[in-house]
Design a protein around this motif. Sequence first.
Motif, PDB file in Angstrom:
ATOM      1  N   ALA A   1       0.272  -3.121  -4.702  1.00  0.00           N
ATOM      2  CA  ALA A   1       1.579  -3.257  -4.060  1.00  0.00           C
ATOM      3  C   ALA A   1       2.411  -4.287  -4.782  1.00  0.00           C
ATOM      4  O   ALA A   1       1.925  -5.334  -5.185  1.00  0.00           O
ATOM      5  CB  ALA A   1       1.400  -3.664  -2.594  1.00  0.00           C
TER       6      ALA A   1
ATOM      7  N   PRO B   1      -2.649  -0.728   5.605  1.00  0.00           N
ATOM      8  CA  PRO B   1      -3.288  -0.607   4.297  1.00  0.00           C
ATOM      9  C   PRO B   1      -4.679  -1.248   4.234  1.00  0.00           C
ATOM     10  O   PRO B   1      -5.489  -0.867   3.384  1.00  0.00           O
ATOM     11  CB  PRO B   1      -2.297  -1.323   3.363  1.00  0.00           C
ATOM     12  N   HIS B   2      -4.947  -2.213   5.125  1.00  0.00           N
ATOM     13  CA  HIS B   2      -6.250  -2.864   5.085  1.00  0.00           C
ATOM     14  C   HIS B   2      -7.344  -1.933   5.579  1.00  0.00           C
ATOM     15  O   HIS B   2      -8.501  -2.033   5.128  1.00  0.00           O
ATOM     16  CB  HIS B   2      -6.221  -4.146   5.928  1.00  0.00           C
TER      17      HIS B   2
ATOM     18  N   LEU C   1      -4.008  -1.384  -2.046  1.00  0.00           N
ATOM     19  CA  LEU C   1      -3.275  -2.542  -1.551  1.00  0.00           C
ATOM     20  C   LEU C   1      -3.004  -3.543  -2.662  1.00  0.00           C
ATOM     21  O   LEU C   1      -1.934  -4.156  -2.723  1.00  0.00           O
ATOM     22  CB  LEU C   1      -4.061  -3.217  -0.413  1.00  0.00           C
TER      23      LEU C   1
ATOM     24  N   TYR D   1       1.309   2.636   9.208  1.00  0.00           N
ATOM     25  CA  TYR D   1       0.247   2.648   8.196  1.00  0.00           C
ATOM     26  C   TYR D   1      -0.316   1.235   8.040  1.00  0.00           C
ATOM     27  O   TYR D   1       0.431   0.262   7.840  1.00  0.00           O
ATOM     28  CB  TYR D   1       0.793   3.126   6.844  1.00  0.00           C
TER      29      TYR D   1
ATOM     30  N   VAL E   1       0.533   6.718  -0.837  1.00  0.00           N
ATOM     31  CA  VAL E   1      -0.433   5.636  -0.636  1.00  0.00           C
ATOM     32  C   VAL E   1      -0.883   5.091  -1.987  1.00  0.00           C
ATOM     33  O   VAL E   1      -1.211   5.861  -2.911  1.00  0.00           O
ATOM     34  CB  VAL E   1      -1.647   6.132   0.168  1.00  0.00           C
TER      35      VAL E   1
ATOM     36  N   PRO F   1      -5.777   6.478  -1.686  1.00  0.00           N
ATOM     37  CA  PRO F   1      -4.743   6.345  -2.716  1.00  0.00           C
ATOM     38  C   PRO F   1      -4.364   7.715  -3.310  1.00  0.00           C
ATOM     39  O   PRO F   1      -5.230   8.551  -3.571  1.00  0.00           O
ATOM     40  CB  PRO F   1      -5.400   5.435  -3.764  1.00  0.00           C
TER      41      PRO F   1
ATOM     42  N   ALA G   1      -6.653   1.466   5.639  1.00  0.00           N
ATOM     43  CA  ALA G   1      -6.287   2.771   5.052  1.00  0.00           C
ATOM     44  C   ALA G   1      -6.179   3.830   6.145  1.00  0.00           C
ATOM     45  O   ALA G   1      -6.656   4.961   6.017  1.00  0.00           O
ATOM     46  CB  ALA G   1      -7.289   3.196   3.979  1.00  0.00           C
TER      47      ALA G   1
ATOM     48  N   ASP H   1       0.758  -6.701   6.913  1.00  0.00           N
ATOM     49  CA  ASP H   1       1.030  -5.766   5.808  1.00  0.00           C
ATOM     50  C   ASP H   1       1.215  -4.320   6.275  1.00  0.00           C
ATOM     51  O   ASP H   1       1.216  -3.392   5.466  1.00  0.00           O
ATOM     52  CB  ASP H   1      -0.101  -5.813   4.759  1.00  0.00           C
ATOM     53  N   ARG H   2       1.325  -4.146   7.573  1.00  0.00           N
ATOM     54  CA  ARG H   2       1.533  -2.781   8.070  1.00  0.00           C
ATOM     55  C   ARG H   2       2.993  -2.358   7.863  1.00  0.00           C
ATOM     56  O   ARG H   2       3.891  -3.190   7.749  1.00  0.00           O
ATOM     57  CB  ARG H   2       1.163  -2.693   9.550  1.00  0.00           C
TER      58      ARG H   2
ATOM     59  N   GLY I   1       0.784  -1.229   0.000  1.00  0.00           N
ATOM     60  CA  GLY I   1       0.000   0.000   0.000  1.00  0.00           C
ATOM     61  C   GLY I   1       0.812   1.273   0.000  1.00  0.00           C
ATOM     62  O   GLY I   1       0.238   2.367   0.067  1.00  0.00           O
ATOM     63  N   LEU I   2       2.133   1.175  -0.102  1.00  0.00           N
ATOM     64  CA  LEU I   2       2.973   2.388  -0.023  1.00  0.00           C
ATOM     65  C   LEU I   2       4.105   2.339  -1.055  1.00  0.00           C
ATOM     66  O   LEU I   2       4.668   1.277  -1.335  1.00  0.00           O
ATOM     67  CB  LEU I   2       3.607   2.536   1.373  1.00  0.00           C
TER      68      LEU I   2
END
Length: 705
Positions: A694, A573-574, A691, A571, A688, A624, A576, A508-509, A479-480
């Motif tokens: 990525a 992503p799940h 997800l 962050y 951002v 995003p 946001a 996924d953080r 996500g980044l």
Amino acid sequence: MSVARQGGPGRTDSPEEGAAGPSGLLDLLGVAAVLVQADGRIDMWSPQAEELFGYARGEAVGQYAAPLLLHPEHRDEAIMLFAGVMETGQGWAGAFPVRHKDGSTRMVEFRNMRLTDSRGDHYALGLATDRSTLRRVERGLALSTRLVTQAPVGLSVLDTDLRFVVVNPALASMHGIPEDDHVGRSFREILPDASFLSVEAAMRRVLATGVPLVDEQVVGRTAATPDADHAWMMSVYRLEDHHGHVLGVADVVVDVTDRYREARKADRAQQRLRLMAKGSARIGTTLDVERTARELADVLVPDLADMVAVDLLDSVLQTGRTDVGEGPALFRALAVKTAYPTDATQALIPPGHLTAYHADHPAAHCIRTRKPLLITHLDAGGLARVAADSHAARLLAQAGVHTDMAVPLIAREHVIGVMGLARARNPHPFDEDDLALACELASCAALSIDNAVLHQHIRSAAETLQRSLLPKPSRHHPGLEVAARYLPAEAFSEVGGDWYDVIPLDGDRTALTVGDVMGSGIPAATTMGRLRTATSTLADLGLPPARILTHLDKITRGLDPYFATCLYAVYDPHHAQLHLACAGHLPPVLVRPGRGPELINLSTGIPLGVGGVPFEATTLDLEPGDQLILYTDGLVETRHDPIDRRLDGLLRLLSPPSSSTEETCDRLLQHLRHPAAHDDVALLIARVHPLTAARGPEPVRPTQA
């Protein structure tokens, strides 16, 4: 006292030149002429006699001289003297009291002689003048003669063509030419040195205008001292006779060489003090090696030398040691300075280049002996010695280099380099005083250069440590998209304790953090490494941002006396969402598409290491395209601009946002980072992405911008 001899080149009244104007001396004396017949009666009476005795011609001619001019008590003596002259023909000279027509008595100087006419008749001619006037003239003449011949002051008289007529012994001694050899020769023949051209021009002005030249100092060389400068005070006056006719000029010369040399010595002492003060103020203003060498050269040129070169042992620059090993020492040129454009610059090693001088070169001499070398006069062999090669020697010769000094740069009892000085346009050779001054300045500069070298090595070690402690994160995380930069402070400042980190977490953080340890150098870099390691360890425990900062605060307090600011964000992503907390750090910037950049409103908190105050967390919803900019104070803080103005500049540079985080990093550093900044910078930008967009780990570009 020397005068022009008859027929000599200085004589101006020879018969060939025709009639000349009258001299004023006889007019000054007022010589009276009286012709007396054999029986004592006055036959002729000059106008000067009328003035001297008071009787008009009609009152005197035909009268007996004795009753007319003498008191009764003096008449018999006068008649006897008159008879003796008439009988023997021998003249008589002396003073006699004479009765003036007004009844007063005057002493009159007489010269009496017998004259015989064509018939054989005898007459007495009396020449007379007032004795007091005569004595005054005699005293003046005696004083003038004594003054001219015995005074230590140089005196001369020159005619209207500026040829010497009279020269006294003192001036002849100053010129180194006998008195008689002066007479008839021109001023320029006697004094051909160029320094006397101005004096000759001044004499012509005095002849033309009558305005005297008084106490003009002249420095030059004469035949008496052809190898050394002397100084004189010269005064020139126009000479005129009794009728106002210009006769020439009088030149009065006082030798003031001792005073001149003392004054010059005092001036040089003041110059040395000024140079030392200038050197103290201007040398060593930074901890930059090359700049310190340039500062030394700037102080020396042109006040002491026409050209200066500063070289440092390359071993000192590379290792900090003065051990040159086997073979000739290897030098690196740091600075070259000339007082004016000259081809001689090509004979000097350009800054930054390496060279090994031959064994007889002054630089090699200084390294071997630890002593300076003074060369007062450079001949062809000397130029070959001080030059790097034969081509350089020719360039130095063409430039007129005539004197040279080499001075070792000694710091902490070690020779770390050499300073070379030379003169070309400045005609004076270097002397011992110049060498002493150069050594003093070299000593001051050597310590500053050595400090700069030491700092450079320490800084290099700290920077190496700093970079080894910084992460090499992947460019893409769930996500980044991430970009980061680290820039150390300018060359003469120590690196600081700024850092950034990107830490992958479960689920996924991604944790994003920037921080700044207060202080600089290896200790700050080491503390930064410890805090970064602790942050990474705490992040793996899955603790929220505020708890992370609380633990870091306790750790920092154990590292007393260090403090640090820190911004920690996570962050997810799940969801946001961005969770972040701040410990005394500058607020991050949030850039959303279609909206202006803004500083995130956070509870600032207190720096790590202070303790006693809880930290608060903030949660933001991200979409995003949103960008998060984290940075340390080196990006926006300066010594002269308000922080609010700098933060506004940061926001303006982020609008409109760039599509690339890498381009955003470059633009911010280019416009906000000053080349001479005194603080380092850590910059971290995260954009951002959905997800599903990525990608797998990809190395981020090098962290050095």
